[in-house]
Design a protein around this motif. Sequence first.
Motif, mmCIF file in Angstrom:
data_model
loop_
_atom_site.group_PDB
_atom_site.id
_atom_site.type_symbol
_atom_site.label_atom_id
_atom_site.label_comp_id
_atom_site.label_asym_id
_atom_site.label_seq_id
_atom_site.Cartn_x
_atom_site.Cartn_y
_atom_site.Cartn_z
ATOM 1 N N PRO A 18 -27.007 -31.568 -1.448
ATOM 2 C CA PRO A 18 -26.766 -31.708 -0.008
ATOM 3 C C PRO A 18 -25.312 -31.549 0.405
ATOM 4 N N LEU A 19 -24.381 -31.579 -0.561
ATOM 5 C CA LEU A 19 -22.982 -31.308 -0.229
ATOM 6 C C LEU A 19 -22.789 -29.886 0.280
ATOM 7 N N LEU A 20 -23.662 -28.956 -0.142
ATOM 8 C CA LEU A 20 -23.505 -27.540 0.168
ATOM 9 C C LEU A 20 -24.590 -26.991 1.084
ATOM 10 N N ALA A 21 -25.737 -27.610 1.099
ATOM 11 C CA ALA A 21 -26.858 -27.128 1.929
ATOM 12 C C ALA A 21 -27.236 -28.202 2.927
ATOM 13 N N THR A 22 -27.753 -27.802 4.072
ATOM 14 C CA THR A 22 -28.120 -28.763 5.114
ATOM 15 C C THR A 22 -29.451 -29.417 4.772
ATOM 16 N N ALA A 42 -27.659 -33.262 -10.116
ATOM 17 C CA ALA A 42 -27.578 -32.003 -9.373
ATOM 18 C C ALA A 42 -28.347 -32.088 -8.051
ATOM 19 N N ILE A 43 -29.516 -32.714 -8.076
ATOM 20 C CA ILE A 43 -30.285 -32.904 -6.844
ATOM 21 C C ILE A 43 -29.489 -33.773 -5.866
ATOM 22 N N GLY A 44 -28.829 -34.806 -6.375
ATOM 23 C CA GLY A 44 -28.054 -35.690 -5.515
ATOM 24 C C GLY A 44 -26.866 -35.018 -4.869
ATOM 25 N N LEU A 45 -26.290 -33.989 -5.523
ATOM 26 C CA LEU A 45 -25.083 -33.334 -5.010
ATOM 27 C C LEU A 45 -25.361 -32.066 -4.203
ATOM 28 N N GLY A 65 -11.086 -30.669 6.370
ATOM 29 C CA GLY A 65 -10.447 -29.383 6.183
ATOM 30 C C GLY A 65 -11.375 -28.317 5.642
ATOM 31 N N VAL A 66 -12.685 -28.568 5.659
ATOM 32 C CA VAL A 66 -13.663 -27.579 5.209
ATOM 33 C C VAL A 66 -14.705 -27.401 6.309
ATOM 34 N N ASP A 67 -15.359 -26.261 6.297
ATOM 35 C CA ASP A 67 -16.375 -25.983 7.303
ATOM 36 C C ASP A 67 -17.616 -26.827 7.072
ATOM 37 N N VAL A 68 -18.388 -27.011 8.141
ATOM 38 C CA VAL A 68 -19.699 -27.644 7.977
ATOM 39 C C VAL A 68 -20.621 -26.685 7.227
ATOM 40 N N GLU A 69 -21.727 -27.223 6.736
ATOM 41 C CA GLU A 69 -22.665 -26.425 5.960
ATOM 42 C C GLU A 69 -23.311 -25.355 6.832
ATOM 43 N N ALA A 70 -23.648 -24.238 6.199
ATOM 44 C CA ALA A 70 -24.412 -23.217 6.908
ATOM 45 C C ALA A 70 -25.801 -23.761 7.210
ATOM 46 N N THR A 71 -26.292 -23.479 8.415
ATOM 47 C CA THR A 71 -27.636 -23.918 8.792
ATOM 48 C C THR A 71 -28.656 -23.010 8.101
ATOM 49 N N VAL A 72 -29.460 -23.610 7.232
ATOM 50 C CA VAL A 72 -30.403 -22.850 6.419
ATOM 51 C C VAL A 72 -31.761 -22.828 7.111
ATOM 52 N N LEU A 73 -32.223 -21.646 7.462
ATOM 53 C CA LEU A 73 -33.580 -21.492 7.972
ATOM 54 C C LEU A 73 -34.062 -20.095 7.617
ATOM 55 N N ASP A 74 -35.374 -19.956 7.455
ATOM 56 C CA ASP A 74 -35.939 -18.684 7.006
ATOM 57 C C ASP A 74 -37.105 -18.308 7.914
ATOM 58 N N PRO A 75 -36.866 -17.495 8.968
ATOM 59 C CA PRO A 75 -37.954 -17.112 9.878
ATOM 60 C C PRO A 75 -39.056 -16.301 9.204
ATOM 61 N N SER A 76 -38.785 -15.738 8.000
ATOM 62 C CA SER A 76 -39.795 -14.926 7.319
ATOM 63 C C SER A 76 -40.636 -15.713 6.329
ATOM 64 N N ASN A 77 -40.432 -17.042 6.242
ATOM 65 C CA ASN A 77 -41.232 -17.882 5.355
ATOM 66 C C ASN A 77 -42.713 -17.730 5.702
ATOM 67 N N ALA A 78 -43.508 -17.191 4.761
ATOM 68 C CA ALA A 78 -44.911 -16.879 5.053
ATOM 69 C C ALA A 78 -45.709 -18.126 5.407
ATOM 70 N N THR A 94 -25.407 -34.404 5.995
ATOM 71 C CA THR A 94 -24.621 -33.176 6.118
ATOM 72 C C THR A 94 -23.272 -33.498 6.758
ATOM 73 N N ARG A 95 -22.288 -32.620 6.505
ATOM 74 C CA ARG A 95 -21.010 -32.762 7.211
ATOM 75 C C ARG A 95 -21.209 -32.594 8.712
ATOM 76 N N ALA A 96 -22.200 -31.786 9.095
ATOM 77 C CA ALA A 96 -22.481 -31.601 10.530
ATOM 78 C C ALA A 96 -22.835 -32.936 11.173
ATOM 79 N N SER A 97 -23.757 -33.680 10.575
ATOM 80 C CA SER A 97 -24.135 -34.991 11.121
ATOM 81 C C SER A 97 -22.963 -35.962 11.063
ATOM 82 N N PHE A 98 -22.209 -35.919 9.969
ATOM 83 C CA PHE A 98 -21.051 -36.798 9.812
ATOM 84 C C PHE A 98 -20.080 -36.602 10.980
ATOM 85 N N ARG A 99 -19.811 -35.357 11.323
ATOM 86 C CA ARG A 99 -18.863 -35.086 12.405
ATOM 87 C C ARG A 99 -19.464 -35.393 13.774
ATOM 88 N N GLN A 100 -20.775 -35.184 13.924
ATOM 89 C CA GLN A 100 -21.431 -35.575 15.177
ATOM 90 C C GLN A 100 -21.272 -37.072 15.401
#
Length: 803
Positions: free
Chosen positions: A697-701, A692-695, A454-467, A412-418
């Motif tokens: 992660p460019l948009l999702a964490t 498509a699977i390889g790319l 010059g772009v934001d890091v990815e949105a952190t994806v989590l779903d508290p309602s995942n059954a 992720t861009r988040a890890s890259f910047r960390q």
Amino acid sequence: MTRAPAGGRTPPPTPGPAPGTAAPAWRGLLEEGRRDGRLRHVEVLPERAGERADWPAWADPEVVAALERGTGGRPWRHQVLAAEAVHAGRSTVLAAGTASGKSLAFQLPLLTELRRPAGDGSGRGATALYLAPTKALAADQDARLRALGLDRPLTSTYDGDTPPELRRWVRRNASLVLTNVDMLHRSVLPGHEHWAPFLRRLRFVVVDECHTYRGVFGSHAAAVLRRLRRLADRYGAEPVFVLASATVAEPATTARRLTGVEVHAVTEDTSARPPVSVALWEPPRRRAPAGGTAEPGGERDEGGEQRTATAETADLLAGLVARGVRTLAFVRSRAGAESVAAGARRRLLEDAPHLATAVLAYRGGYLPEERRELEEGLRSGRVLGMASTRALELGVDVAGLDAVLIAGWPGTRASFRQQLGRAGRRGRPALGVFVPRDDPLDTYLVHHPEALFGVDVEATVLDPSNAYVLAPHLAAAAQELPLSEADLELFGPAARDVLDLLVARGLLRRRARGWFWTRPERASDLTDLRGAGGTVRVVESGTGRVLGTVEASAADSAVHAGAVHVHQGRSYVVDELDLTGGVALVHAETPEHTTHARSRSEVRVLAVDESAAHGPLTVCRGVVEVTSRVTGFLRRRAGTGQVLGEEPLDLPERRLRTRAVWWSLRDEVAEDAVGGVRARLPGALHAAEHAAIGLLPLLATCDRWDLGGLSTALHPDTGLPTVFVHDAVPGGAGFSDRGHQRLREWLGATRDAVDACRCAAGCPACVQSPKCGNGNEPLDKAGAVAVLGAVVAALDAGAAPAS
């Protein structure tokens, strides 16, 4: 920001030193990379002066005096803004850069409050929890607190290594407990009666590095924090949540999803920062000699095999250490970290033998005292170069580094910047170098710097309602304290349906007072927060020694009978896989082949949540059932990849209910894209699926290993040529939904990456996948570009609701 040209054009010289200063020692490395064409781009992150503020009037003078020794004076303004909000009782998230002093922002109000004596004369006043994603980070934070030299509050770590007698002391005496969500889940919450005095006084909960709580793990953490809030309320406490991260997108939204409370965001970073030059550095491609493997040296060949990121990073690390540049290299695996360190030492033995011992590796699996010694060596300069896994990415203090190398995209861009943030902490100009692997996303990024800067890091994806995530936590909550109607709002709208399911399965019993746990075992033992379905132990047959573990969901393909398994650089062959007992028995052997599992899978659509027609294209997202079975494995000659044979396997079928995004093209459009030759269509769709699977992660964490897919020229549920991309975990993790949300951007980047790849017919940098169950057959690179082009063209033409 200053940019050098991307692609094959030679970048201009990087900016020279300021008047009166010496050029950084690493600048010569960039000059070498420019001359031989490996340096593809340089991005200069500008220097920032910083803005100070006064200490708050309410702060404890002794705390201020202790913190001043570390700051050298007044705090940064963003630290004060966050501290003021926390002191006022507002749950707060601080999103500021690496090395911006986020710890001080929560230490100041916490220590001030925790030092006040209890009003009831019991001695221990308010209490607080500090939650870290790793034990190393909690231990480092504890060491920093102790180094302040304050007599109060009493602090202690509390993790799986804490002995029983110390655990009892922590419960009775500590005011600030540094732990993790795993220990909350398995120890603190199930045994809350023992923690009653602590929970009754709970004033603060700190969630450090909150961007790491993503996907299924993030959803588990969200459920654990809701269980904590429920029990704190039971004891009369309503803690203030304090969250921190250098790299979190939409911080207030992410923090609210994680904690379930409204959170105030402080997002301005007012700390000083030195200039950082970030180089995108592409290893050369070589044509392999007949019967052998490509070696470095010789003339550059744009169409040949790319040198590995590991080998290239080892040379870069050696070159920087030889120049006296204190450098940290991030590598994706433990074995890779050891390999980079060993390769750098070999190079230094030739060029600067007196420095060879100044390069070491750092990874999980070392003893705590070994890790502390390595960290201190890096801080002091005794260790000039270190190759590390992500273990040093988070807040462990390793200040004073001049350069950071990143071998392979960290996900992720988040890890890259960390990771980049580890360099330049003492005001000197710093260097960061990204070295791509032979992988679609890595290759795309090194040629598209605009996707990194010059772009934001990815949105952190989590779903508290995942059954699938919520069910075991509702069971655990019911055992901790019977669930009532009033509790359902806390766990979200999916809670009632999940409770009905747990009652139907006999795990809970409904009574007038609520829902009760029915089993003798502990409900919290039903799930592992960081895994999906448990693990399989890898055990050496002759000695009974446990070498390690693999996820149970991956065991069929990773440690089946006959598989070659590599552990810490040594090779083993699997004798037997016992799925019931959760054990794979292996013996040490160094065969001249590698093994690659073959599998067969099907995807069945269970529910369509959203569907849209774009002319000849239909795009959907929803729930699917993936049925898969490992059918055999290939033996390939090591080095050349030549297939030596195929062995059948008799393993059970696995079913996965998860979320997916899929798109279908009308037959005539799909056939036209491959020149009217329908026989090309399976290979074109298969290659498009891999890319498509390889790319994504460019948009999702996520990482490509968090995803799966299927492509077919005729799917029974759509009646059309279709490509599926699905989350690889039960219930889904939100990754495919993120892809659906940004479909045009995702598939446009995928098309561009495949089209731009310099290989002739497909390679690991574009359409080949390391996890393909069909041995990367069939694949049609040109067909994939054409099919993806037709999909993107249909998306650009506009959308209408599908019937």
